[in-house]
Design an enzyme around this catalytic site. Structure first.
Site, PDB file in Angstrom:
ATOM      1  N   SER A  27      47.540  11.747  26.168  1.00  0.00           N
ATOM      2  CA  SER A  27      48.117  13.074  26.919  1.00  0.00           C
ATOM      3  C   SER A  27      49.602  13.521  26.556  1.00  0.00           C
ATOM      4  O   SER A  27      49.946  14.478  26.946  1.00  0.00           O
ATOM      5  CB  SER A  27      48.027  12.815  28.223  1.00  0.00           C
ATOM      6  OG  SER A  27      48.966  11.340  28.756  1.00  0.00           O
ATOM      7  N   HIS A 159      38.919  53.288  49.915  1.00  0.00           N
ATOM      8  CA  HIS A 159      37.927  53.431  49.240  1.00  0.00           C
ATOM      9  C   HIS A 159      38.249  54.121  48.120  1.00  0.00           C
ATOM     10  O   HIS A 159      37.219  55.025  47.379  1.00  0.00           O
ATOM     11  CB  HIS A 159      36.383  54.159  49.979  1.00  0.00           C
ATOM     12  CG  HIS A 159      36.625  53.437  51.363  1.00  0.00           C
ATOM     13  ND1 HIS A 159      35.291  52.816  51.728  1.00  0.00           N
ATOM     14  CD2 HIS A 159      37.191  54.016  52.336  1.00  0.00           C
ATOM     15  CE1 HIS A 159      35.588  52.533  52.851  1.00  0.00           C
ATOM     16  NE2 HIS A 159      36.470  53.278  53.813  1.00  0.00           N
ATOM     17  N   SER A 286      46.418  52.218  20.127  1.00  0.00           N
ATOM     18  CA  SER A 286      44.812  51.582  20.017  1.00  0.00           C
ATOM     19  C   SER A 286      45.063  51.672  18.392  1.00  0.00           C
ATOM     20  O   SER A 286      45.699  52.304  17.680  1.00  0.00           O
ATOM     21  CB  SER A 286      43.896  52.734  20.425  1.00  0.00           C
ATOM     22  OG  SER A 286      43.033  52.703  19.680  1.00  0.00           O
ATOM     23  N   LYS A 292      46.319  57.305  22.054  1.00  0.00           N
ATOM     24  CA  LYS A 292      46.213  55.987  23.160  1.00  0.00           C
ATOM     25  C   LYS A 292      47.598  55.342  23.410  1.00  0.00           C
ATOM     26  O   LYS A 292      48.480  55.032  22.609  1.00  0.00           O
ATOM     27  CB  LYS A 292      45.268  54.942  22.939  1.00  0.00           C
ATOM     28  CG  LYS A 292      43.924  55.456  22.942  1.00  0.00           C
ATOM     29  CD  LYS A 292      43.500  55.882  24.362  1.00  0.00           C
ATOM     30  CE  LYS A 292      43.277  54.703  25.180  1.00  0.00           C
ATOM     31  NZ  LYS A 292      42.190  53.840  25.164  1.00  0.00           N
ATOM     32  N   ASN A 294      48.362  52.151  26.039  1.00  0.00           N
ATOM     33  CA  ASN A 294      47.456  51.280  26.839  1.00  0.00           C
ATOM     34  C   ASN A 294      48.582  50.202  27.877  1.00  0.00           C
ATOM     35  O   ASN A 294      49.495  49.944  27.241  1.00  0.00           O
ATOM     36  CB  ASN A 294      46.896  50.637  26.270  1.00  0.00           C
ATOM     37  CG  ASN A 294      45.507  51.291  25.349  1.00  0.00           C
ATOM     38  OD1 ASN A 294      45.411  52.332  25.885  1.00  0.00           O
ATOM     39  ND2 ASN A 294      45.200  50.832  24.374  1.00  0.00           N
ATOM     40  N   GLU A 299      46.964  45.013  32.377  1.00  0.00           N
ATOM     41  CA  GLU A 299      45.875  44.447  32.141  1.00  0.00           C
ATOM     42  C   GLU A 299      45.645  43.017  32.101  1.00  0.00           C
ATOM     43  O   GLU A 299      44.741  42.129  32.344  1.00  0.00           O
ATOM     44  CB  GLU A 299      45.197  45.237  31.042  1.00  0.00           C
ATOM     45  CG  GLU A 299      45.025  46.697  31.311  1.00  0.00           C
ATOM     46  CD  GLU A 299      44.324  47.365  29.809  1.00  0.00           C
ATOM     47  OE1 GLU A 299      43.142  47.760  29.945  1.00  0.00           O
ATOM     48  OE2 GLU A 299      45.421  47.517  29.039  1.00  0.00           O
ATOM     49  N   GLN A 331      44.078  12.208  34.917  1.00  0.00           N
ATOM     50  CA  GLN A 331      44.962  12.697  33.741  1.00  0.00           C
ATOM     51  C   GLN A 331      44.793  14.260  33.280  1.00  0.00           C
ATOM     52  O   GLN A 331      45.603  15.021  32.706  1.00  0.00           O
ATOM     53  CB  GLN A 331      44.784  11.959  32.569  1.00  0.00           C
ATOM     54  CG  GLN A 331      45.854  12.379  31.248  1.00  0.00           C
ATOM     55  CD  GLN A 331      45.646  11.342  30.146  1.00  0.00           C
ATOM     56  OE1 GLN A 331      46.259  10.065  30.316  1.00  0.00           O
ATOM     57  NE2 GLN A 331      44.899  11.713  29.118  1.00  0.00           N
ATOM     58  N   LYS A 334      46.920  17.699  35.027  1.00  0.00           N
ATOM     59  CA  LYS A 334      48.320  18.239  34.102  1.00  0.00           C
ATOM     60  C   LYS A 334      48.086  19.555  33.244  1.00  0.00           C
ATOM     61  O   LYS A 334      48.822  20.635  33.799  1.00  0.00           O
ATOM     62  CB  LYS A 334      49.071  17.401  33.380  1.00  0.00           C
ATOM     63  CG  LYS A 334      49.799  16.418  34.120  1.00  0.00           C
ATOM     64  CD  LYS A 334      50.399  15.230  33.413  1.00  0.00           C
ATOM     65  CE  LYS A 334      49.302  14.044  33.370  1.00  0.00           C
ATOM     66  NZ  LYS A 334      48.718  13.630  34.513  1.00  0.00           N
TER      67      LYS A 334
HETATM   68  N1  ARG Z   1      48.714   9.453  31.380  1.00  0.00           N
HETATM   69  C1  ARG Z   1      48.388   9.061  32.527  1.00  0.00           C
HETATM   70  C2  ARG Z   1      47.912  10.246  33.746  1.00  0.00           C
HETATM   71  O1  ARG Z   1      48.450  11.204  33.275  1.00  0.00           O
HETATM   72  C3  ARG Z   1      49.326   8.222  33.172  1.00  0.00           C
HETATM   73  C4  ARG Z   1      48.667   7.290  34.255  1.00  0.00           C
HETATM   74  C5  ARG Z   1      47.940   6.084  33.505  1.00  0.00           C
HETATM   75  N2  ARG Z   1      47.608   5.028  34.284  1.00  0.00           N
HETATM   76  C6  ARG Z   1      46.477   4.212  33.878  1.00  0.00           C
HETATM   77  N3  ARG Z   1      46.354   3.328  34.605  1.00  0.00           N
HETATM   78  N4  ARG Z   1      45.981   4.054  32.741  1.00  0.00           N
HETATM   79  O2  ARG Z   1      47.174  10.171  34.554  1.00  0.00           O
END
Ligand code: ARG
Length: 467
Positions: A27, A159, A286, A292, A294, A299, A331, A334
């Site tokens: 991650s 309307h 355009s 044009k 835009n 949008e 995870q 995020k």
């Molecule tokens: N990268 C993980 C998350 O965003 C952190 C927590 C991971 N915890 C674990 N026990 N593997 O959730």
């Protein structure tokens, strides 16, 4: 040869994860942006560990200095993120322990489960504050554009059909009100984000005598009265993300409001309405049609609402079937959270900038607002004041409209005789109803688009937003 990290999987494992598993589960590519908050959390945790005797003063000092140094390197773009270390927490802890041996004690009584919950809460607190600032900026722009065009009147629509005249400023202030409720929702959400989960461990706290209150105080987890805010159940603390869902829900409502404003802007900028002109810098051309221009900012703001709604749905779905407590599924929270935060912030900022570079075509607005049919209701009110029941007045004015239509005349081109041919109640003063300036002066109920009331509302907002 890859360097072995001091925090890499130990003891139980004979091998690291396969390259495909590592790539699938990392991650760091997106959670690196939690680094500031991860450092702050670790510094507070180290301070507390020293206070309870787990770290010596020298160790705590070395850890905090090491974290500080890492922060400087990250800020300077010199820190090497290692995907094999999975996430931001492991990357920072590993780098620390390589430099400071006592770093190996930092994770005492802490799990990435409570650490990540902490980091996201710290990050979201900052994000909400920043977003609130941007929303106030947009509100100020709307008020400024309203004040700058204080005399401009446009048709109000229901309307998407012309209904009754309103000041352009009144229309803009409607959005200022919506945005104010968005701010209230975000503040309300903030109070539940602002609760410290650290000390919850992986699921069941710790047998060590942590000082959770100290950590919370160091990290500013206090309410408006200075009362420390701690999560009260370790299992809840590591496994729920309702605070992030609330933010995404508030963000979705905000995006919906922005999308409506965008839609109005798009209509107003069309040749059919021609109420506004957006500066070239905030429009695009355009590739095929040379004429044009835009309204892409509006949008895209309207279009990006889709992903903001989608993020909310993704998070709700992510959480709904999870058994207690932490599961790696979490995870996935995020990227959705970051995307909502980034998207709504950019939309608020760009809409504000675009509106600052938009001019109002007072002439076209006046031409549209001068349609006397917009004052048909005023004519009915006139009859009511002469004692006629409203239902009958509505019917009579309907007949007047039909008469005008039949004769191919505008309502204000009818003569007194025409009006009296429909109903004798009409007097000489009836045609005065179609004086737009007078008509606007009469609408002075609280919240109505009357001349005095709109000026009052503009003043109220100007004052509120200058704080
Ligand atoms: N990268 C993980 C998350 O965003 C952190 C927590 C991971 N915890 C674990 N026990 N593997 O959730």
């Amino acid at each position: 040869m890859k360097k072995k990290s001091p925090v890499s999987r130990s003891g139980r494992f004979t091998s690291g994860p396969g390259a495909d598993v590592a790539a699938f589960s990392e991650s760091i590519s997106f959670d690196w942006r939690l680094w500031r908050h991860d450092l702050l959390g670790s510094m507070a945790h180290a301070t507390m560990l020293q206070k309870i005797g787990v770290l010596t003063k020298t160790e705590a000092k070395a850890i905090i200095a090491g974290l500080d140094q890492i922060g400087k390197e990250i800020a300077a773009g010199k820190f090497k993120w290692r995907p094999e270390l999975e996430d931001v927490h492991m990357n920072i802890e590993s780098a620390l322990t390589e430099r400071v041996p006592a770093g190996a004690k930092l994770h005492t009584a802490r799990s990435r489960n409570d650490q990540v919950a902490l980091d996201v809460r710290l990050w979201l607190r900052d994000e909400i504050s920043a977003l609130l600032g941007e929303i106030v900026g947009l509100q100020r722009t709307l008020v400024a554009v309203g004040e700058h065009n204080a005399d401009v009147i446009i048709p109000g629509y229901t309307h998407l059909q012309r209904a009754q005249p309103v000041y352009f400023a009144h229309h803009l202030l409607a959005y200022v009100e919506m945005l104010e409720r968005d701010c209230e929702r975000l503040w309300d959400c903030y109070s539940r984000v602002n609760v410290c989960p650290l000390g919850s461990g992986a699921i069941a706290g710790s047998t060590l005598k942590l000082d959770r209150v100290l950590v919370a105080k160091l990290l500013g987890f206090v309410d408006a009265d200075g009362k420390v805010q701690l999560t009260q159940n370790s299992m809840d603390a590591v496994s729920d993300r309702d605070f992030a869902i609330e933010f995404c829900a508030a963000g979705a409502v905000l995006a919906m409001h922005l999308s409506r404003l965008a839609e109005d802007v798009i209509l107003w900028a069309s040749a059919e309405f021609n109420f506004i002109k957006i500066a070239d810098a905030y429009t695009t051309g355009s590739s095929l049609m040379p004429q044009k221009k835009n309204p892409d900012v509006a949008e895209l703001t309207r279009g990006k609402t889709g992903r903001v709604f989608g993020n909310l749905m993704a998070l709700l779905t992510l959480l709904k079937g999870l058994p207690m407590t932490y599961n790696r599924d979490l995870q996935e929270d995020k990227e959705r959270l970051f995307d909502t935060a980034d998207t709504v912030r950019a939309c608020v900022r760009l809409m504000s900038a675009m509106l600052q570079h938009t001019s109002v075509n007072a002439f076209s607005c006046l031409a549209a607002a001068s349609d006397p049919a917009l004052l048909a209701t005023d004519l009915a009110d006139y009859l009511v004041q002469k004692g006629m029941p409203f239902r009958k007045a509505h019917h009579v004015v309907g007949a007047v409209v039909a008469l005008a239509e039949g004769e191919g005349k505008a309502l204000n081109q009818l003569t007194l005789a025409d009006l009296q041919s429909v109903d004798q109640t009409f007097g000489r003063d009836a045609l005065g109803v179609f004086d737009l300036t007078r008509a606007m002066a009469k609408r002075n109920l609280p919240g109505a688009p009357g001349t005095k009331e709109v000026a009052k509302q503009l003043g109220r907002w100007r004052k509120l937003l200058s704080k």
